[in-house]
Design an enzyme around this catalytic site. Structure first.
Site, PDB file in Angstrom:
ATOM      1  CE  LYS A   1     -20.443  29.716   7.004  1.00 23.94           C
ATOM      2  NZ  LYS A   1     -20.802  31.060   7.432  1.00 23.94           N
TER       3      LYS A   1
ATOM      4  CG  ASP B   1     -16.427  31.491  10.508  1.00 17.86           C
ATOM      5  OD1 ASP B   1     -15.192  31.530  10.675  1.00 17.86           O
ATOM      6  OD2 ASP B   1     -17.234  31.489  11.456  1.00 17.86           O
TER       7      ASP B   1
END
Ligand code: SF4
Length: 212
Positions: free
Chosen positions: A118, A137
């Site tokens: 991420k 996320d």
């Protein structure tokens, strides 16, 4: 138009400035800000980063930081011990292995301490304007699941599902659009389906609000 293209067109209209809310200049600052943003709001991160980036303008400065001082400076963002360890570790690796410059390849970013997919995706997109994936996320996960774009829980599997359907030209903005939508409308609790421009395409919208 395929449903995913309609979703993207609607989100683009709703969030024309889909960019990260983390204030930064350049790859190093977005890397540090992203590490700090774990389990913390962007607003809180933005409050402490201006002073932090003045004190530590380069990776070499972060690499030489005194752990206790850095912990104190980033304490308001929570989990400050881990975050300080990751920032200093990543900065040292950047200095030792990449000549002091944040690398712009996914595999190199993933080799830095504290950098998972991420964070690497956010650094690539916001720091270098490169899309090698879609950062997943908590907002991207929730909105993707509600829209029926992925049935998985694991972020890497969700990313794989998204990469298979989102056109590559939209990878860069897709994370930001879903994050903005997740914050403004498709909230974790009490999603505002009645006000949602995606409600006619969304399998999670109540039927009386136009859901499928
Ligand atoms: S209709 Fe409701 S559940 Fe679906 S995306 Fe919009 S806010 Fe989220």
């Amino acid at each position: 138009m395929a449903p995913i293209e309609r979703i993207i067109a609607i989100l683009r209209k709703a969030y024309p400035r889909s960019r990260t809310a983390l204030r930064h200049e350049g790859p190093l600052q977005i890397l540090v800000a992203t590490i700090l943003s774990a389990q913390c709001t962007d607003e809180r991160v933005n409050r402490i980063t201006p002073a932090l980036f003045r004190k530590y303008p380069t990776a070499a400065h972060f690499a030489r930081a005194r752990r206790a001082a850095l912990e104190r400076e980033i304490r308001p963002t929570g989990f400050f011990r881990n975050k300080a360890r990751h920032i200093i570790g990543a900065a040292r690796a950047i200095v030792d292995r990449f000549g002091g410059e944040v690398p712009d390849r996914m595999e190199d970013l993933l080799s830095l301490p504290g950098v998972a997919r991420k964070t690497a995706n956010i650094v690539l997109s916001s720091g270098f304007g490169k899309a090698e994936g879609i950062a997943v996320d908590t907002h991207v996960r929730r909105v993707s699941q509600r829209l029926g774009l992925s049935g998985h829980e694991d972020p890497e599997k969700i990313e794989r599902d998204l990469l298979a359907i989102v056109p590559r030209r939209d990878w860069l903005d897709f994370n930001y659009m879903l994050v903005n939508h997740g914050r403004a409308v498709c909230r974790a609790r009490n999603p505002r389906c009645a006000d949602c421009p995606l409600r006619r395409l969304c399998p999670s919208a109540p039927r009386f609000m136009g859901g499928r």
